[in-house]
Design an enzyme around this catalytic site. Structure first.
Site, PDB file in Angstrom:
ATOM      1  N   TYR A 342       0.798  -1.221   0.000  1.00 13.53           N
ATOM      2  CA  TYR A 342       0.000   0.000   0.000  1.00 13.53           C
ATOM      3  C   TYR A 342       0.830   1.272   0.000  1.00 13.53           C
ATOM      4  O   TYR A 342       0.376   2.312  -0.464  1.00 13.53           O
ATOM      5  CB  TYR A 342      -0.956  -0.012   1.196  1.00 13.53           C
ATOM      6  CG  TYR A 342      -1.885  -1.192   1.194  1.00 13.53           C
ATOM      7  CD1 TYR A 342      -2.731  -1.428   0.106  1.00 13.53           C
ATOM      8  CD2 TYR A 342      -1.917  -2.095   2.243  1.00 13.53           C
ATOM      9  CE1 TYR A 342      -3.573  -2.520   0.079  1.00 13.53           C
ATOM     10  CE2 TYR A 342      -2.760  -3.196   2.229  1.00 13.53           C
ATOM     11  CZ  TYR A 342      -3.587  -3.400   1.140  1.00 13.53           C
ATOM     12  OH  TYR A 342      -4.424  -4.490   1.119  1.00 13.53           O
ATOM     13  N   ASP A 343       2.045   1.188   0.537  1.00 10.78           N
ATOM     14  CA  ASP A 343       2.915   2.363   0.580  1.00 10.78           C
ATOM     15  C   ASP A 343       4.060   2.245  -0.419  1.00 10.78           C
ATOM     16  O   ASP A 343       4.928   3.113  -0.473  1.00 10.78           O
ATOM     17  CB  ASP A 343       3.472   2.539   2.001  1.00 10.78           C
ATOM     18  CG  ASP A 343       4.019   3.933   2.246  1.00 10.78           C
ATOM     19  OD1 ASP A 343       3.433   4.904   1.731  1.00 10.78           O
ATOM     20  OD2 ASP A 343       5.036   4.054   2.949  1.00 10.78           O
ATOM     21  N   CYS A 378      -1.469 -17.821   4.630  1.00 12.46           N
ATOM     22  CA  CYS A 378      -1.550 -18.847   3.582  1.00 12.46           C
ATOM     23  C   CYS A 378      -1.642 -18.269   2.175  1.00 12.46           C
ATOM     24  O   CYS A 378      -1.774 -19.023   1.204  1.00 12.46           O
ATOM     25  CB  CYS A 378      -2.755 -19.751   3.849  1.00 12.46           C
ATOM     26  SG  CYS A 378      -2.600 -20.718   5.356  1.00 12.46           S
TER      27      CYS A 378
END
Length: 433
Positions: A342-343, A378
């Site tokens: 996200y960054d 997972c």
């Protein structure tokens, strides 16, 4: 909102900072007051690694859970840098970047105000004893319920960039002072640009000012944000010039004199900050030198948070495929490492081979192998590092990640039952080496 904070015994924090900030209330004491504790560990800056080793060997023999170390000395140093480079710009720390309570407390004690984006963030800041007049509600599109709450608790400075927001504010918080959020013409090539979502276009400025004027709302100034992470400092030049044009447009409309300029965020520590500060001061002198009463604020997040936090993780699994080494650790992209997604961050790992190589825990001089590091969930997407060179390690050794304070745990989840919010934070105070 934030995890537990552990304070490890050490010297009285008020004494630690006395020589650093010269009397008055100690920011470290304020930070350590969280949970009713009063002690931190004072260290030389190059001793942080030894401190982390002591935590691993003394505190987490059985649990082996990931943890953070917050270096309060780094926060003090960063605030000193800010005040030296931008003495006339008051920081409103962006809470969304990292809401760790001890971190917010030390920032507050050193004079920072706060940029909140939601009711929850406002509630959280207020719960730390910070007054509402030190908060800017810097979200241009707010739920009506959040506006009602802001009015109730006295958060009276907010942003807008649409006529609909004007109508909501007029209805629920008419005493609020507004900052018109404008879109910079350059996004600064930031990793996380803000322009696609927020900010009035040049042709929208006049109608939005008129809408607020017709609603009898006070527009106190202008805000902008050039984007977050590695932004080009030249973007500040154009944005500040555009802000001046908004001030002039408001004056032509007969509106009350604007008194606030919010230059937003996008600041990163190090050389980039020096360059950005020069650009900001140059543009302010060029366009606002005739505004001696102007209040200038900013919304730094990663500048204060990024380098102040270090994350330690345990190796919980291993697989060997020829020369390739694959390790699983107990934090990942659904937790603190969400910054990779996200960054758009790049993370780096340092080994602490506390189990397999106690005589050389940092593995200095050891042969390295191409390595993949997976997170614990997972999902195959949960891959922290690929083609990364690391020495031979074993299960229950550790990987340490520096510069993990910005948009990490704050945006983590509990996916697959791996509880990001349970990761603890230890406090230390480092002195320059």
């Amino acid at each position: 909102m934030a995890g537990q904070t552990i304070i490890v015994s050490g010297l009285n924090p008020a004494a630690i900072l006395q020589s650093t900030i010269g009397g008055g209330a100690s920011p470290t004491a304020a930070a350590a007051a969280e949970n009713g504790t009063r002690k931190v560990i004072p260290l030389s800056r190059d001793a942080l690694q030894d401190f982390m080793l002591s935590i691993i060997t003394q505190k987490l023999q059985d649990e082996k859970q990931p943890f953070y170390v917050l270096d309060l000395g780094e926060v003090v140093s960063l605030m000193d840098q800010w005040k030296s480079a931008l003495p006339n710009i008051r920081p409103f720390y962006a809470v969304k970047c990292n809401p760790e309570p001890s971190f917010l407390s030390i920032l507050s004690a050193m004079g920072s105000n706060f940029d909140c984006a939601s009711r929850a963030e406002i509630e959280y800041v207020l719960s730390l004893g910070i007054s509402p007049d030190r908060i800017v509600f810097a979200n241009p599109c707010k739920p009506e319920s959040d506006i009602i709450f802001a009015a109730k608790v006295g958060v009276n400075l907010t942003t807008y960039d649409s006529e609909d927001e004007v109508y909501k504010i007029r209805k629920h918080h008419p005493k609020s002072e507004l900052l018109l959020r404008i879109k910079p013409m350059l996004d600064g090539n930031a990793r996380c640009p803000m322009g696609p979502k927020y900010g009035a276009l040049p042709e929208e400025v006049d109608p939005l000012l008129r809408a607020a004027q017709a609603a009898r709302l006070t527009v106190s100034g202008v805000s902008f944000h050039i984007g977050s992470g590695d932004a080009d400092s030249n973007a500040y030049l154009g944005a500040i010039a555009a802000a001046k044009e908004v001030f002039e447009t408001a004056a032509k409309l007969g509106m009350s004199k604007m008194t606030v300029l919010d230059v937003g965020g996008g600041f990163t520590s190090g050389h980039q900050f020096t360059t950005a500060a020069v650009a900001v001061k140059s543009a302010l002198k060029q366009h606002f030198d005739d505004e001696p009463e102007l209040t200038i604020i900013a919304e730094p997040g990663r500048f204060f948070a990024e380098t102040a936090f270090t994350l330690a993780t345990t190796i919980i699994g291993k697989r060997v495929r020829g020369e390739l080494r694959e390790y699983w650790i107990n934090d990942g992209l659904y937790g603190s490492m969400n910054c990779v997604l996200y960054d758009h961050a790049t993370v780096n790992a340092t080994p602490l081979a506390v189990l397999s190589n106690r005589s050389n825990v940092t593995c200095g001089g050891s042969k390295t192998f191409p390595t993949t590091v997976f997170g614990p969930t997972c999902d195959a997407l949960d891959t922290v590092l690929r083609d990364y060179q690391l020495p031979e390690l074993q299960v229950n050794d550790w990987l340490v990640f520096p510069n993990m304070g910005a948009y990490t745990k704050a945006a983590g989840s509990n996916f697959n039952g791996f509880n990001t919010s349970a990761i603890v934070t230890h406090l230390a105070y480092s002195y320059p080496s």
